[in-house]
Enzyme design. Sequence first.
Site, PDB file in Angstrom:
ATOM      1  N   GLN A   1       1.185  48.156  53.589  1.00  6.03           N
ATOM      2  CA  GLN A   1       1.808  49.106  52.676  1.00  6.03           C
ATOM      3  C   GLN A   1       2.798  50.039  53.359  1.00  6.03           C
ATOM      4  OE1 GLN A   1      -2.324  49.942  50.801  1.00  6.03           O
ATOM      5  NE2 GLN A   1      -0.864  50.408  49.178  1.00  6.03           N
TER       6      GLN A   1
ATOM      7  N   ARG B   1      -7.093  57.600  58.748  1.00  7.25           N
ATOM      8  CA  ARG B   1      -7.527  56.217  58.531  1.00  7.25           C
ATOM      9  C   ARG B   1      -6.310  55.294  58.472  1.00  7.25           C
ATOM     10  NH1 ARG B   1      -9.332  53.351  53.113  1.00  7.25           N
ATOM     11  NH2 ARG B   1      -9.732  51.285  53.999  1.00  7.25           N
TER      12      ARG B   1
ATOM     13  N   HIS C   1      -7.271  44.964  55.405  1.00 10.25           N
ATOM     14  CA  HIS C   1      -6.888  45.647  54.172  1.00 10.25           C
ATOM     15  C   HIS C   1      -5.963  44.719  53.376  1.00 10.25           C
ATOM     16  CE1 HIS C   1      -6.469  49.851  52.262  1.00 10.25           C
ATOM     17  NE2 HIS C   1      -5.897  48.982  51.420  1.00 10.25           N
TER      18      HIS C   1
ATOM     19  N   GLU D   1     -12.304  47.165  50.279  1.00 11.71           N
ATOM     20  CA  GLU D   1     -12.424  46.784  48.872  1.00 11.71           C
ATOM     21  C   GLU D   1     -12.549  45.274  48.662  1.00 11.71           C
ATOM     22  OE1 GLU D   1     -10.046  50.670  47.081  1.00 11.71           O
ATOM     23  OE2 GLU D   1      -9.158  48.668  46.816  1.00 11.71           O
TER      24      GLU D   1
ATOM     25  N   ASN E   1     -14.396  54.276  48.201  1.00 16.99           N
ATOM     26  CA  ASN E   1     -13.077  54.490  47.594  1.00 16.99           C
ATOM     27  C   ASN E   1     -13.288  54.731  46.101  1.00 16.99           C
ATOM     28  OD1 ASN E   1     -12.179  53.779  50.128  1.00 16.99           O
ATOM     29  ND2 ASN E   1     -11.070  51.950  49.480  1.00 16.99           N
TER      30      ASN E   1
ATOM     31  N   TYR F   1     -11.468  56.238  42.450  1.00 17.03           N
ATOM     32  CA  TYR F   1     -10.260  56.685  41.758  1.00 17.03           C
ATOM     33  C   TYR F   1     -10.515  57.171  40.339  1.00 17.03           C
ATOM     34  CZ  TYR F   1      -7.321  55.021  45.546  1.00 17.03           C
ATOM     35  OH  TYR F   1      -6.722  54.865  46.776  1.00 17.03           O
TER      36      TYR F   1
ATOM     37  N   GLU G   1     -10.970  56.800  50.280  1.00 16.47           N
ATOM     38  CA  GLU G   1      -9.754  56.836  49.463  1.00 16.47           C
ATOM     39  C   GLU G   1     -10.039  57.620  48.196  1.00 16.47           C
ATOM     40  OE1 GLU G   1      -7.688  53.210  48.505  1.00 16.47           O
ATOM     41  OE2 GLU G   1      -8.033  52.357  50.504  1.00 16.47           O
TER      42      GLU G   1
ATOM     43  N   TRP H   1       1.195  47.561  46.296  1.00 17.75           N
ATOM     44  CA  TRP H   1       0.802  46.224  45.886  1.00 17.75           C
ATOM     45  C   TRP H   1       1.649  45.702  44.717  1.00 17.75           C
ATOM     46  CZ3 TRP H   1      -1.187  44.940  50.128  1.00 17.75           C
ATOM     47  CH2 TRP H   1      -2.032  45.795  50.837  1.00 17.75           C
TER      48      TRP H   1
END
Length: 479
Positions: A23, A80, A125, A170, A310, A312, A380, A432
């Site tokens: 990313q 991280r 990742h 993930e 993580n 969200y 995250e 992504w």
Amino acid sequence: MSALDVSAFPRDFAWGAATAAYQIEGGWNMEGKGPSIWDTFCHAKGKVFEDQTGDVACNSYQLWQEDLKCVQRLGLSHHRLSMSWSRLLPDGTTSHVNLKGVEYYNKVIDDLIACNVTPMVTLYHFDLPQALQDCGGWKSTEIADIFESYARFCFQTYGDRVKLWTTLNEPYICAKLGHEDGIFAPGIKEPGTSAYLAGHNMLRAHTKAWHCYNSHFRHLQGGKVSLNLNTDWAEPLDPGCLQDVAATERYMAFSLGWFACPVFCTGDYPESMRAKIEAGSLELGYGPRLPRFSKDEPSPLGTADFFALNYYTTRKVKDLKGACKSGELSFIRDQSAEAVIDPSWPISGVHWLAVVPDGLRKLLKHINDTYTSLPIYITESGFSQIGPVQIEDDDRCHFYQKTLQEVGKAVSQDGVNVKGYFAWSLLDNFEWADGFSVRFGLFHVDFSTPELKRTIYRSGREYAAVISKHRTQTKSKTV
């Protein structure tokens, strides 16, 4: 965030931000790096917003010093990052080591430590070397041993300085979006089968890597190893409806439980998950689809030294009536649960990201009560921005204040051992399938110019103030 009470956070609380190799790094084919599945996926066209790629991204491979300035400006205690497997090992195996890649991560790690910043390193990742995908990728039984060799190489090379490791980021996303829905690399659409196989092999890979560290490196290096698990918090749409309550339990079993139960609870998948999948297979005339862990291999149970979460968003869940009437296999048919957004919840940029800070507190307590009392790192958590850039990002500031308040309550009122919080993300980056259309950074990156200038958002300034405030209070208590 200035009004945030930081006294609830432990003295040694880890204040961090997170990034991921594909990313931010760019340099997709520079200095010996091999292609990854995300290079292939993006270059195929039609997969990502406006056919954007991570070929350059934030160009962190060449602009690491600019990233380091961002880390320092925030005053982070931890950072991280992930390593690009194919930058280190171009074909995914230790038969060929790219010394330029080794040198790059040595510099990143050494620079962080020189600035009194503790690195947390993720080995994987989403960016599997394409050479390994060509041999079956995560669907291949052999991938677990290959990953163990990669992990061993990283432990040997960097473990004298890196003390916090996560193996996989993930695995749920990699399995479901990459092997069921086909909207993430490697773009496989094999409903109801490949996601379970990929997930199983990822757990086998993690298990072998953890046991490798535990047997050969822990006594010398003294580090800790885990894996990053993502999940929503979920509640019944109608708490008085038994079907919705059961559907919510299934939703959590098929998301968090899928990977947390084998590692933290039983050494196997949730019973409800296996029973539902087997019932679906029987009904449609298929054989077993959810693999079993072999007694000839190490058990995944106990293969985490901390819980890396993580989080969200949150969902309301209702029973998915009619899903079981479908004559085709699918993950959704197996799960038989529909997740919906409460209309009262504000949305953070992208349509799926409802802002529900108290969901994080509830989830932390659930993990502590159900899975483990090990320390939890929130690895995250973030708020997205779309459309015109807003450097004075008031909504994101509000999000971080409310979210950190809930984390503080989990610590001080619920007794959850939360050891750290990593904001996603340090920088605006390649998100992504959304490309550069979605921005999560504490620093804005101007992708319209070759310089890729980093500019701190207001949320970054306020996060830095929170970190400084906690550090000042901590020092005053020790004087």
